[in-house]
Design an enzyme around this catalytic site. Sequence first.
Site, mmCIF file in Angstrom:
data_model
loop_
_atom_site.group_PDB
_atom_site.id
_atom_site.type_symbol
_atom_site.label_atom_id
_atom_site.label_comp_id
_atom_site.label_asym_id
_atom_site.label_seq_id
_atom_site.Cartn_x
_atom_site.Cartn_y
_atom_site.Cartn_z
ATOM 1 N N HIS A 256 3.351 0.977 -2.360
ATOM 2 C CA HIS A 256 4.435 0.123 -2.852
ATOM 3 C C HIS A 256 5.679 0.364 -2.030
ATOM 4 O O HIS A 256 5.911 1.485 -1.582
ATOM 5 C CB HIS A 256 4.717 0.409 -4.336
ATOM 6 C CG HIS A 256 5.484 -0.690 -4.997
ATOM 7 N ND1 HIS A 256 6.855 -0.737 -4.986
ATOM 8 C CD2 HIS A 256 5.061 -1.809 -5.636
ATOM 9 C CE1 HIS A 256 7.244 -1.834 -5.612
ATOM 10 N NE2 HIS A 256 6.185 -2.508 -6.003
ATOM 11 N N GLU A 323 -1.167 -4.238 -9.024
ATOM 12 C CA GLU A 323 -2.264 -5.168 -8.778
ATOM 13 C C GLU A 323 -3.629 -4.519 -8.934
ATOM 14 O O GLU A 323 -4.628 -5.196 -9.114
ATOM 15 C CB GLU A 323 -2.106 -5.779 -7.380
ATOM 16 C CG GLU A 323 -0.700 -6.312 -7.213
ATOM 17 C CD GLU A 323 -0.630 -7.663 -6.600
ATOM 18 O OE1 GLU A 323 -1.680 -8.187 -6.226
ATOM 19 O OE2 GLU A 323 0.483 -8.184 -6.494
HETATM 20 N N1 COA Z 1 -3.719 1.220 2.559
HETATM 21 C C1 COA Z 1 -3.708 1.904 3.713
HETATM 22 N N2 COA Z 1 -2.571 2.255 4.364
HETATM 23 C C2 COA Z 1 -1.420 1.889 3.802
HETATM 24 C C3 COA Z 1 -1.361 1.169 2.609
HETATM 25 C C4 COA Z 1 -2.572 0.842 1.982
HETATM 26 N N3 COA Z 1 -2.589 0.166 0.844
HETATM 27 N N4 COA Z 1 -0.080 0.942 2.305
HETATM 28 C C5 COA Z 1 0.653 1.482 3.275
HETATM 29 N N5 COA Z 1 -0.156 2.063 4.205
HETATM 30 C C6 COA Z 1 0.245 2.775 5.402
HETATM 31 C C7 COA Z 1 0.780 1.808 6.448
HETATM 32 O O1 COA Z 1 -0.255 1.309 7.265
HETATM 33 C C8 COA Z 1 1.772 2.660 7.183
HETATM 34 O O2 COA Z 1 1.046 3.450 8.098
HETATM 35 P P1 COA Z 1 1.658 3.824 9.557
HETATM 36 O O3 COA Z 1 2.956 4.533 9.255
HETATM 37 O O4 COA Z 1 0.616 4.684 10.165
HETATM 38 O O5 COA Z 1 1.886 2.524 10.248
HETATM 39 C C9 COA Z 1 2.311 3.581 6.105
HETATM 40 O O6 COA Z 1 1.338 3.612 5.070
HETATM 41 C C10 COA Z 1 3.631 3.129 5.531
HETATM 42 O O7 COA Z 1 3.443 1.819 5.017
HETATM 43 P P2 COA Z 1 4.518 0.674 5.068
HETATM 44 O O8 COA Z 1 3.938 -0.525 5.756
HETATM 45 O O9 COA Z 1 5.807 1.187 5.601
HETATM 46 O O10 COA Z 1 4.726 0.365 3.564
HETATM 47 P P3 COA Z 1 5.527 -0.858 2.991
HETATM 48 O O11 COA Z 1 6.551 -0.338 2.091
HETATM 49 O O12 COA Z 1 6.013 -1.761 4.058
HETATM 50 O O13 COA Z 1 4.375 -1.644 2.245
HETATM 51 C C11 COA Z 1 2.886 -2.485 0.693
HETATM 52 C C12 COA Z 1 4.158 -1.658 0.892
HETATM 53 C C13 COA Z 1 2.703 -2.733 -0.786
HETATM 54 C C14 COA Z 1 3.046 -3.824 1.403
HETATM 55 C C15 COA Z 1 1.699 -1.700 1.287
HETATM 56 O O14 COA Z 1 1.575 -0.453 0.632
HETATM 57 C C16 COA Z 1 0.395 -2.495 1.226
HETATM 58 O O15 COA Z 1 0.123 -3.258 2.151
HETATM 59 N N6 COA Z 1 -0.432 -2.309 0.137
HETATM 60 C C17 COA Z 1 -1.668 -3.048 0.016
HETATM 61 C C18 COA Z 1 -1.394 -4.460 -0.515
HETATM 62 C C19 COA Z 1 -1.000 -4.453 -1.970
HETATM 63 O O16 COA Z 1 -1.547 -3.737 -2.791
HETATM 64 N N7 COA Z 1 -0.021 -5.315 -2.292
HETATM 65 C C20 COA Z 1 0.509 -5.439 -3.628
HETATM 66 C C21 COA Z 1 1.861 -4.828 -3.713
HETATM 67 S S1 COA Z 1 2.464 -4.788 -5.386
#
Ligand code: COA
Length: 380
Positions: A256, A323
């Site tokens: 998140h 989710e």
């Molecule tokens: N699975 C695997 N790796 C994940 C991940 C996940 N669900 N969520 C984050 N990461 C990793 C990223 O790839 C990143 O890795 P890196 O530093 O090696 O590039 C690291 O964790 C940091 O993630 P970041 O993209 O900065 O997090 P964010 O704050 O931008 O993203 C979400 C938050 C929710 C978009 C992200 O966690 C995600 O894509 N989750 C899956 C989709 C989901 O469940 N969406 C519903 C949200 S309520």
Amino acid sequence: MTTQTNTPQPVFKSAPPVALGLEGVVVAETLLSHVGGAEGRLIIAGHDVEDLAATYSFEQVCDLLWALSSVSHAEPEVALGKAREAAFTLLPHLGNALALDDAMDALRASVSHLPSRCTESEVVAATAVFAAAHARTRQGKVCIPPDARRGHAEDLLHMLGLETDAVRVRGLDAYLVTVCDHGLNASTFAARVVTSTGSDLVSSVVAGIGALKGPLHGGAPGPVLDMLDAIGKAEDAESWIRAELARGERIMGMGHRIYRVRDPRALVLERAIEQLEVSLATTEAARHHAASGRLRLARATEQAAERLLCERHPTRPLRANVEFYTAVLLEAVGIPRSLFSAIFAAGRVLGWTAHIAEQRKKGRLIRPASHYAGAWPSTQ
Ligand code: COA
């Protein structure tokens, strides 16, 4: 005459840092909800989400949020009932919107047909009616007219042609309340940006639907269920997730932007699933068995994902988000997975309408700046 060069020129003596993703940037003051990322706390209209979901109906929360945002509204139970019936009469005028494959595309297209001056209760009601109508249309079945005497959650199940016993109604109602608002999430921000230009309610809600559709926001619950199907049994969760991460894939329902602990809504929904299972068990032993297998698998998958993500990102907690258990709850209620994001929209649309009203009242045109990193004309 000027020619182009690829050498970037500085715009400022010292350019301000680029806030990609706007993390930590505060652009609005709101009375509606607070997301406490460090402690895992969500407060909506002055109530912890756990209490709100346990004691308030969706209509009661409409009342709370619309009062806080000064939306003039009649008794939500009555207003939403009437508005659902009115929205149903619009179905023949939605062109091919309901024939679109994707439920969120259909929702976006059908909500666009609403008159731009419609009220908050009309747009909230229409979102539920259009989502149900899309599901029925895609199943090749006739659309079921709403029944204004029913509560919003019950009528949504009714329009979907699903069972409307108290247990399922309570499960869906708790879900709609749990997801109705969540600070300045991407779709709410999108809706507020559109409103800040002086645009209308419907255009702002359509922007919210577009943002919610994305898999990083509201598009994850369907894929969560696909993942559980692919894993199959709890013992295989770890190896499946390990392989997925090795391929560079994200695990849906995990992580998140704001929460650094488990999303508090995950617990609310997990409890709702438990209650649903216990209640169904008395009458439907077989279904209970199937459902509890799903919850067991979901829990094992969450634990494995949390462990493996922690190994990969020891300094960045990636825990279950709303989710993850949305998928399991909506499945247990009987909602088809292709409709999960649209049902999310049917709850979140309440928050959009309240934020839109707040933005309209005291907001300013939202117009951030960008740093130009392209070519500059060369001076001769
Ligand atoms: N699975 C695997 N790796 C994940 C991940 C996940 N669900 N969520 C984050 N990461 C990793 C990223 O790839 C990143 O890795 P890196 O530093 O090696 O590039 C690291 O964790 C940091 O993630 P970041 O993209 O900065 O997090 P964010 O704050 O931008 O993203 C979400 C938050 C929710 C978009 C992200 O966690 C995600 O894509 N989750 C899956 C989709 C989901 O469940 N969406 C519903 C949200 S309520």
